[in-house]
Design a protein around this motif. Structure first.
Motif, mmCIF file in Angstrom:
data_model
loop_
_atom_site.group_PDB
_atom_site.id
_atom_site.type_symbol
_atom_site.label_atom_id
_atom_site.label_comp_id
_atom_site.label_asym_id
_atom_site.label_seq_id
_atom_site.Cartn_x
_atom_site.Cartn_y
_atom_site.Cartn_z
ATOM 1 N N SER A 1 0.861 -1.181 0.000
ATOM 2 C CA SER A 1 0.000 0.000 0.000
ATOM 3 C C SER A 1 0.899 1.232 0.000
ATOM 4 C CB SER A 1 -0.927 0.018 1.218
ATOM 5 O OG SER A 1 -0.191 0.186 2.411
ATOM 6 N N VAL B 1 0.716 5.591 0.902
ATOM 7 C CA VAL B 1 -0.035 6.739 1.410
ATOM 8 C C VAL B 1 0.608 8.015 0.881
ATOM 9 C CG1 VAL B 1 -0.819 7.989 3.453
ATOM 10 C CG2 VAL B 1 -0.629 5.483 3.518
ATOM 11 N N ILE C 1 -4.760 6.898 -0.308
ATOM 12 C CA ILE C 1 -4.130 5.604 -0.031
ATOM 13 C C ILE C 1 -4.432 4.679 -1.188
ATOM 14 C CG2 ILE C 1 -3.801 3.749 1.648
ATOM 15 C CD1 ILE C 1 -5.262 5.524 3.698
ATOM 16 N N TYR D 1 -3.826 0.768 -2.793
ATOM 17 C CA TYR D 1 -3.570 -0.608 -2.370
ATOM 18 C C TYR D 1 -3.406 -1.490 -3.604
ATOM 19 C CZ TYR D 1 -6.279 1.456 1.483
ATOM 20 O OH TYR D 1 -6.778 2.300 2.438
ATOM 21 N N ASN E 1 -3.025 -1.575 4.547
ATOM 22 C CA ASN E 1 -2.518 -0.444 5.328
ATOM 23 C C ASN E 1 -2.476 -0.950 6.762
ATOM 24 O OD1 ASN E 1 -1.635 2.061 6.107
ATOM 25 N ND2 ASN E 1 -3.624 3.068 5.901
ATOM 26 N N TYR F 1 -7.150 -0.269 10.566
ATOM 27 C CA TYR F 1 -6.485 -0.850 9.399
ATOM 28 C C TYR F 1 -7.426 -0.813 8.206
ATOM 29 C CZ TYR F 1 -9.526 -4.804 10.359
ATOM 30 O OH TYR F 1 -10.643 -5.574 10.572
ATOM 31 N N THR G 1 1.051 9.704 12.239
ATOM 32 C CA THR G 1 0.750 8.281 12.051
ATOM 33 C C THR G 1 1.757 7.452 12.834
ATOM 34 O OG1 THR G 1 -0.123 8.645 9.818
ATOM 35 C CG2 THR G 1 0.522 6.394 10.392
ATOM 36 N N SER H 1 2.515 3.504 13.017
ATOM 37 C CA SER H 1 2.276 2.118 12.629
ATOM 38 C C SER H 1 2.707 1.231 13.786
ATOM 39 C CB SER H 1 3.070 1.785 11.366
ATOM 40 O OG SER H 1 2.858 0.442 10.988
#
Length: 216
Positions: free
Chosen positions: A70, A72, A93, A95, A101, A151, A174, A176
């Motif tokens: 993915s 962003v 985003i 994919y 994501n 997600y 963000t 992760s």
């Protein structure tokens, strides 16, 4: 008086929960300034142009080559200087087929996604560990509350998907989850991770190698 002060306190808490409101028409971010403030300092108004409010970076799909398949593309104050103090931003985003994501949070914003193409499995988890999950299709919208882990997964193995995300912050941030835990600098001690995940040191080191930068 007690009611007045209670109301004032409540309004203060609400005001502090979001990006600060602008006190002037424009406060275009001066990305060259070395002054650190909560946000960005303002450009002199004589230096502001229409380009400070323009960005063409989310008009077409990004190249997807990450391990999660993915990509962003942010349209926040770092890309659009005119967003400074306005409390909003966007992202696109993209994919690949089967792309993910990965679970992450936005500490400073609620996120709303609008599906441009494809079909996605999405979800978020509350602090009570309850999962709210749904499949969303082209033209549909889903909301991820501020700060909660969430997600998105492209559930089509043959076709790509894409969304536009809207945030109530000029720079939502963000984190992760996996990358934060296994690539922090300095590193989180192995004994913390082994205890948290109830696995051995070898398994922790193996996971870390998965997130190590690829050698060119």
């Amino acid at each position: 008086y007690s009611f007045f002060f209670a109301l004032l306190s409540s309004l203060t808490v609400i005001a502090l929960a979001y990006d600060p409101d602008t006190l002037q028409d424009l406060c275009v971010a001066d990305h060259t300034s070395g002054i650190k403030v909560n946000g960005f300092t303002c450009k002199p108004e004589s230096n502001i142009t229409a380009s400070d409010f323009f960005f063409a970076g989310i008009g077409k799909p990004a190249v997807v080559n990450s391990t999660a398949w993915s990509a962003v593309t942010g349209a926040n104050v770092e890309k659009i200087a005119g967003l400074n103090t306005l409390g909003v931003s966007l992202a696109r985003i993209d994919y690949a087929p089967g792309g993910l994501n990965p679970p992450h949070t936005h500490p400073r914003a609620t996120e709303v996604i609008f599906v441009l193409e494809g079909e996605l499995d999405v979800g978020f988890v509350t602090t009570a560990n309850k999962l709210f999950a749904k499949t969303v299709k082209k033209g549909e919208v889903f909301v991820f509350p501020r700060g909660l882990i969430h997600y998105q997964k492209n559930n089509d193995k043959a076709k790509p998907a894409s969304v536009i995300s809207a945030f109530n912050s000029q720079l939502p941030g963000t984190q992760s989850i996996a990358a934060t835990l296994f690539t922090a600098t300095p590193t989180i001690p192995d004994h913390v991770l082994t205890t948290a995940f109830q696995i051995g040191t070898k398994e922790i080191e193996k996971i870390k190698t998965k997130f190590a930068p690829k050698k060119v």
